[in-house]
Design an enzyme around this catalytic site. Structure first.
Site, PDB file in Angstrom:
ATOM      1  N   LYS A 131     -22.720  72.214 134.570  1.00 48.85           N
ATOM      2  CA  LYS A 131     -22.834  73.471 135.124  1.00 48.85           C
ATOM      3  C   LYS A 131     -23.588  74.225 134.276  1.00 48.85           C
ATOM      4  CE  LYS A 131     -20.065  77.615 136.002  1.00 48.85           C
ATOM      5  NZ  LYS A 131     -18.887  78.159 136.781  1.00 48.85           N
ATOM      6  N   ARG A 163      -4.084  91.403 140.666  1.00 51.83           N
ATOM      7  CA  ARG A 163      -4.876  90.206 140.384  1.00 51.83           C
ATOM      8  C   ARG A 163      -4.253  89.234 141.461  1.00 51.83           C
ATOM      9  NH1 ARG A 163      -3.644  91.708 134.944  1.00 51.83           N
ATOM     10  NH2 ARG A 163      -2.097  90.054 134.778  1.00 51.83           N
ATOM     11  N   GLU A 183     -23.904  77.277 128.683  1.00 48.84           N
ATOM     12  CA  GLU A 183     -24.865  78.409 129.395  1.00 48.84           C
ATOM     13  C   GLU A 183     -25.977  78.786 128.105  1.00 48.84           C
ATOM     14  OE1 GLU A 183     -22.554  81.802 130.987  1.00 48.84           O
ATOM     15  OE2 GLU A 183     -24.463  82.702 131.418  1.00 48.84           O
ATOM     16  N   SER A 212     -21.992  76.935 141.233  1.00 46.34           N
ATOM     17  CA  SER A 212     -20.362  77.194 140.573  1.00 46.34           C
ATOM     18  C   SER A 212     -20.452  78.673 140.325  1.00 46.34           C
ATOM     19  CB  SER A 212     -20.272  76.115 139.601  1.00 46.34           C
ATOM     20  OG  SER A 212     -18.776  76.640 139.006  1.00 46.34           O
ATOM     21  N   SER A 257     -24.199  81.480 137.876  1.00 51.28           N
ATOM     22  CA  SER A 257     -25.262  82.448 138.369  1.00 51.28           C
ATOM     23  C   SER A 257     -25.718  83.430 137.311  1.00 51.28           C
ATOM     24  CB  SER A 257     -24.502  83.207 139.636  1.00 51.28           C
ATOM     25  OG  SER A 257     -23.366  84.162 139.258  1.00 51.28           O
ATOM     26  N   GLY A 258     -24.899  83.759 136.364  1.00 51.75           N
ATOM     27  CA  GLY A 258     -25.424  84.275 134.902  1.00 51.75           C
ATOM     28  C   GLY A 258     -25.912  85.443 135.072  1.00 51.75           C
ATOM     29  N   GLY A 259     -25.423  86.398 136.093  1.00 51.22           N
ATOM     30  CA  GLY A 259     -26.248  87.598 136.076  1.00 51.22           C
ATOM     31  C   GLY A 259     -27.436  87.834 137.130  1.00 51.22           C
ATOM     32  N   ASP A 313     -12.294  82.304 137.453  1.00 49.95           N
ATOM     33  CA  ASP A 313     -11.544  81.831 136.297  1.00 49.95           C
ATOM     34  C   ASP A 313     -11.849  83.057 135.216  1.00 49.95           C
ATOM     35  OD1 ASP A 313     -14.101  81.129 135.934  1.00 49.95           O
ATOM     36  OD2 ASP A 313     -13.979  79.748 134.304  1.00 49.95           O
TER      37      ASP A 313
HETATM   38  P1  13P Z   1     -21.143  83.590 136.820  1.00 52.54           P
HETATM   39  O1  13P Z   1     -21.758  82.806 138.027  1.00 52.54           O
HETATM   40  O2  13P Z   1     -20.748  84.815 137.272  1.00 52.54           O
HETATM   41  O3  13P Z   1     -22.142  83.243 135.685  1.00 52.54           O
HETATM   42  O4  13P Z   1     -19.746  82.774 136.582  1.00 52.54           O
HETATM   43  C1  13P Z   1     -19.733  81.431 136.395  1.00 52.54           C
HETATM   44  C2  13P Z   1     -18.770  81.050 135.449  1.00 52.54           C
HETATM   45  O5  13P Z   1     -17.780  80.045 135.616  1.00 52.54           O
HETATM   46  C3  13P Z   1     -19.075  81.196 134.038  1.00 52.54           C
HETATM   47  O6  13P Z   1     -18.274  80.639 133.013  1.00 52.54           O
END
Ligand code: 13P
Length: 355
Positions: free
Chosen positions: A225, A50, A185, A296, A267-269, A28
Site C-alpha cells: 500500500k 462511531r 507512506e 485502499s 489517497s494521502g490527502g 481504521d
Molecule cells: P487515506 O486514503 O486517507 O490516505 O488513508 C488510507 C490509510 O489507510 C492510511 O493509513
C-alpha cells in the site's frame, strides 16, 4: 512452523483482496482521528456515534461488488452494529473481508531528524494477531511514514528502520494467518518535485523488499500500500495526472516483485476525484508486471459520504459511499469517466497530518 501452516490461506486471501475491479475501504482511523472527522460534521466523538457511522458504512447494499476488504480499528473489530449483530458479520454478509490496523502509531525516531518517526507495535504482535484472526480478521495493516525535506529527510537511518519494521510486522502477522498490507507512506508535505519523490520512493520500496527477504516474508501472501508518486503539496511545478500515473507505475515496476498480487494505493490527502483519475490513468498504461493496481482509500472514499450522512442520514451516506466505491472500482479497470459519479474536488491534504 506457523507461516507454513497458513501459507495456502495467505496466498488465497491476498488474491481475493486483490480481485480485479475491487479495492479496500480503509476505515481504521484511531479514536482521536475519527473524532476530527466527526467534528467536521458536528457529531460528537462517542462510541455510539462511531458505531452508528461505521455501521452505516458496513450495511451499504452491493458494497461488496466494489470492495474486497475493510480495514478496521481494534474497537470496531470487536464491536456490534447498533442492531446487535457483530460488525464482522455485517462485512462477511456483504462478501467483504475484515482487516485490522495492528500498528500502535508513530514515535519520534531517536537519532533521526526532527520530523522522523518509527512505527511501534511489534512487541507481542504474533499473539495479538492470533486474537484478531480468532475474531474474524484475515488481513492486517501497518503504516510507516517518511517525509521528504530540504535538509535530507528521509535519512538512511529512517529508511532502514521503517523498512525493517514493516518486514518484521509482515512476518509476525503471517505467523498468525493474517495477510499483511505493507504501507510505506511518503507524505505529500513539502515543496519537492515529483522526480524527487520518485527517487526517494524507489529507495524506500527497495529497502522494504530487501528487509522482507531477510525476514522470509511470503510475498504471495502480502499486498503493498504505497502513496502515489506525486510532487510535494507546496511544489510550484504541479505534475499532471498522466505524469503522476507514469512515474508511479515506473516506480512500482522498478521495485515491486512480480510475486506480490496487488498494489493498493492510499489517497494521502488527494481529493476524491484526483484519487480516482490518477488510478484510472495508471490502469490505462501498458504495464510490464501483472499485479492488480487498485485502491485502499480512507479519506477519498469517506469524505463526501461523511458529509452526506451528517450524523443520521443513512440513505444519503450510503449513496455517496457506493458512488465513490463504484468510481474507484471502474478506475481500477481503467474504465472511469471523470466526473461520471458525484465526488468532491476538495483537497483533503492537511500538512503534518496524523492518522
Ligand atoms: P487515506 O486514503 O486517507 O490516505 O488513508 C488510507 C490509510 O489507510 C492510511 O493509513
Amino acid at each position: 512452523m506457523a507461516l507454513n501452516y497458513y501459507a495456502k490461506e495467505l496466498k488465497e486471501n491476498a488474491q481475493l483482496l486483490a480481485s480485479k475491479g475491487k479495492g479496500i475501504l480503509a476505515v481504521d482511523e484511531s479514536t482521536k482521528t475519527v473524532g476530527k472527522r466527526l467534528a467536521g460534521i458536528g457529531v460528537e466523538n462517542t462510541e455510539e456515534n462511531r458505531k452508528a457511522y461505521r455501521g452505516m458504512l458496513f450495511t451499504t447494499k452491493d458494497l461488496g461488488k466494489y470492495i474486497s476488504g475493510a480495514i478496521l480499528f481494534e474497537e470496531t473489530l470487536f464491536q456490534n452494529h447498533p442492531d446487535g449483530e457483530p460488525m464482522v458479520k455485517k462485512l462477511n454478509d456483504l462478501g467483504i473481508i475484515p482487516g485490522i490496523k495492528v500498528d500502535k502509531g508513530l514515535n519520534p525516531l531517536p537519532g533521526g531528524k526532527d520530523v522522523e518517526t518509527f512505527c511501534s507495535g511489534l512487541d507481542g504482535l504474533v499473539e495479538r494477531a492470533a486474537k484478531y484472526y480468532e475474531q474474524g480478521a484475515r488481513f492486517a495493516k501497518w503504516r510507516a511514514v517518511l517525509q521528504i525535506t530540504a535538509d535530507g529527510c528521509p535519512s538512511n537511518l529512517s529508511i532502514q528502520e521503517n523498512a525493517w519494521g514493516l518486514a518484521r510486522y509482515a512476518r509476525s502477522v503471517q505467523e498468525a494467518g493474517l495477510v499483511p498490507i505493507i504501507e510505506p507512506e511518503i507524505l505529500m508535505d513539502g515543496d519537492h518535485t515529483i522526480e524527487k519523490t520518485a527517487e526517494v520512493q524507489e529507495e524506500v520500496i527497495k529497502q522494504v523488499y530487501k528487509a522482507c527477504q531477510t525476514n522470509g516474508v511470503l510475498l504471495e501472501g502480502t499486498l503493498l500500500k504505497p502513496s502515489m508518486t506525486v510532487n510535494g503539496a507546496d511544489c510550484s511545478e504541479k505534475a499532471d495526472p498522466q505524469k503522476v500515473a507514469e512515474l508511479t507505475i515506473r516506480t512500482m515496476e522498478r521495485c515491486v516483485p512480480a510475486s506480490v498480487p496487488g498494489i493498493v494505493f492510499l489517497s494521502g490527502g488527494l481529493s476524491e476525484e484526483a484519487a480516482s483519475v490518477y488510478l484510472n490513468n495508471m490502469n490505462n498504461l501498458y504495464r510490464k508486471a501483472m499485479w492488480n493496481v487498485s485502491f485502499s482509500y480512507g479519506r477519498a472514499l469517506q469524505h463526501s459520504c461523511l458529509k452526506a450522512w451528517k450524523g443520521s442520514d443513512t440513505e444519503a451516506g450510503q449513496k455517496a459511499l457506493i458512488a465513490r466505491a463504484q468510481a474507484n472500482s471502474e478506475a481500477s479497470k481503467g474504465a472511469y469517466i471523470p466526473g461520471s459519479q458525484p465526488s468532491s474536488d476538495e483537497q483533503l491534504f492537511v500538512a503534518g497530518y496524523k492518522y
